[in-house]
Design an enzyme around this catalytic site. Structure first.
Site, PDB file in Angstrom:
ATOM      1  N   TRP A 325      33.651  37.705  40.419  1.00 11.61           N
ATOM      2  CA  TRP A 325      34.310  39.040  40.160  1.00 11.61           C
ATOM      3  C   TRP A 325      35.151  38.936  38.980  1.00 11.61           C
ATOM      4  CZ3 TRP A 325      39.164  40.471  39.622  1.00 11.61           C
ATOM      5  CH2 TRP A 325      39.681  42.003  39.418  1.00 11.61           C
ATOM      6  N   HIS A 326      35.964  37.707  38.582  1.00 16.43           N
ATOM      7  CA  HIS A 326      36.866  37.862  37.528  1.00 16.43           C
ATOM      8  C   HIS A 326      35.978  37.532  36.092  1.00 16.43           C
ATOM      9  CE1 HIS A 326      39.624  36.842  40.428  1.00 16.43           C
ATOM     10  NE2 HIS A 326      40.657  37.236  39.686  1.00 16.43           N
ATOM     11  N   GLY A 327      34.813  37.164  36.103  1.00 18.48           N
ATOM     12  CA  GLY A 327      33.987  37.136  34.963  1.00 18.48           C
ATOM     13  C   GLY A 327      32.519  36.605  34.868  1.00 18.48           C
ATOM     14  N   PHE A 481      38.559  41.684  32.702  1.00 14.10           N
ATOM     15  CA  PHE A 481      37.864  41.588  33.964  1.00 14.10           C
ATOM     16  C   PHE A 481      37.633  43.118  34.729  1.00 14.10           C
ATOM     17  CE2 PHE A 481      40.898  37.709  34.461  1.00 14.10           C
ATOM     18  CZ  PHE A 481      39.647  36.900  33.860  1.00 14.10           C
TER      19      PHE A 481
END
Length: 481
Positions: A325-327, A481
């Site tokens: 989800w962060h990247g 993000f």
């Protein structure tokens, strides 16, 4: 529009005055003002992506209305999956298209087959991961009949686009935030003052702590081959405080700003670096995202109810998905997997719910055992952040390798003299956080214990520090993000 910009310093008072002195007699007008202000706030970066927010709003509002009037379970599931696929489809395209395309090409190259594929020049819309999850929470909760679907499109639009937390959270649940748009708000002086305190502390975290740490963390990570191991460790520690000051600072400003307008947002950070194990750390770090994954992914997968293999599977899924989800980079996936490995022994021994209280509650100093646990947890967290910060996996492994290849010495005074200003600021910051750890946020807990003159001096010292010790301006990390 950045919270720490002149633009926002002009924008906020104007919206505040219009909200409380012009539209205060009409709830719909107040909500409409919030929508207009939120679209202006977001469009300040790139007005073209306003269409994405509007489209997401229309999709989930319409699907919510359909779910309200539909009793056929098959059709209800179809509506739910339509929302999920549309929202995650946009998120996947803008955020992950190039990642999957490049990984696909690399996989075939590994087996000796060359594929020519060109990457697209895709601009990532700011905050898409945040408002996508926020709208999904509405559809899922309506589907589960935990929430009545709204018939007020303006209120729903305000919920989706609410400017204080639009681009970097906290990720609010529809069950918590949406009903607040139905109720008439009256100005609460105490809540507004509390909000200003939290904004002040958030600005200190961002401008003084995060931006100063960023300057050295970037310098060390970008030229890691030129530094000794001891300096590389300091670089990882600087990033550890950069990301905390940056993200929790944003959350503090968002929560404080919301209070100025009569809204309550959920707490997003609770002094995570004072945690005694990784389980406690994840209950205190990015709380809105972690509880979102718990409720909408981990529990539906079976949570901890199954056998050992299911527990292990679900733990790795939740952490790896959180990392992804962060990247769109393998570094985030490894970061998530590493945290899963940290967490797994606690879960398998049923110790993951230990330490639900505040460390050293009611005491000035922790016990030796508490201090040891905090330092151990902090060390594991710093190590994991190396993967999060590194440009790629090769950079991360080289960075870690260089720590041990050229260790240098932590006893060299020259290292500390080089970074003395930021180290002193971090020491003061940690002291304030420690003394205020039993409150909602540090300076409110400290300030309210003191007399008015002392409190006045304390807050003004923070303002002076923001003015004189501000680091070079850095974009909020979580905007990517």
């Amino acid at each position: 529009m950045l919270f720490n910009s002149i633009d926002f310093a002009v924008f906020l008072p104007i919206v505040f005055i219009l909200y409380w002195f012009v539209t205060n007699t009409n709830l719909k007008l107040q909500n409409l003002l919030i929508v207009a202000a939120s679209y202006l706030f977001y469009g300040w970066w790139d007005w073209r992506f306003l269409s994405l927010i509007l489209f997401s709003t229309l999709v989930d509002y319409s699907i919510g209305r359909q779910l309200m009037s539909e009793d056929n379970q098959g059709k209800r599931k179809l509506y739910l999956w339509t929302s999920i696929l549309i929202n995650l489809g946009f998120l996947g395209f803008f955020k992950y298209y190039n990642f999957f395309q490049e990984s696909f090409v690399d996989a075939f190259s590994f087996f000796g087959t060359k594929i020519n594929a060109s990457s697209l020049d895709i601009v990532l819309p700011v905050g898409i991961s945040f408002y996508t999850f926020q709208t999904l929470s509405y559809t899922i909760d309506v589907y589960k009949r935990k929430l009545e679907p709204t018939t007020d499109f303006i209120a729903f639009s305000a919920f989706v686009s609410f400017f204080p937390q639009l681009v970097a959270g906290p990720i609010e649940r529809a069950t918590h935030l949406l009903p607040q748009f139905y109720k008439k708000r009256t100005f609460d002086y105490t809540k507004a003052v509390d909000g200003m305190r939290q904004i002040l502390w958030g600005l200190f975290k961002k401008i003084v702590i995060a931006d100063n740490c960023a300057q050295y963390a970037n310098q060390i990570f970008n030229n890691s081959e030129s530094y000794s191991g001891s300096t590389l460790v300091l670089g990882a520690i600087f990033f550890t405080f950069q990301i905390y000051g940056d993200f929790s600072g944003y959350s503090d400003i968002a929560i404080g700003t919301s209070r100025l307008f009569g809204f309550d947002l959920m707490k997003n950070f609770s002094f995570p670096y004072f945690s005694r194990n990784i389980g406690e750390f994840w209950r205190r770090w990015h709380i809105s995202l972690n509880t979102w994954f718990r409720d909408y992914l981990y529990i539906p997968l079976g949570g901890s109810r199954g056998g050992t293999s299911m527990k292990i599977r679900n733990t790795f899924i939740i952490f790896i998905v959180s990392g992804f989800w962060h990247g769109a980079n393998w570094t985030f996936i490894v970061w998530g997997a590493l945290n899963a490995a940290y967490f797994l022994p606690l879960m398998l021994t049923n110790n993951n719910r230990n330490h639900l209280d505040t460390v050293a509650k009611g005491k000035i100093l922790p016990s030796f055992n508490e201090l040891f646990m905090m330092l151990t947890t902090f060390g594991l967290t710093v190590f994991a952040w190396i993967f999060f910060r590194a440009d790629n996996l090769g950079h991360a492994f080289q960075y870690i390798s260089d720590i041990f290849k050229h260790p240098g010495s932590f006893l060299l005074l020259s290292i500390y003299l080089k970074y003395q200003t930021v180290l002193i600021l971090l020491t003061v910051f940690l002291l304030i956080e420690w003394l205020g750890r039993e409150g909602e946020f540090a300076i409110a807990e400290l300030g309210l214990r003191w007399s008015r003159p002392l409190r006045f001096i304390f807050y003004n010292v923070i303002i002076v520090c923001i003015y004189f010790f501000s680091g070079s301006e850095q974009e909020f990390i979580y905007f990517q993000f």
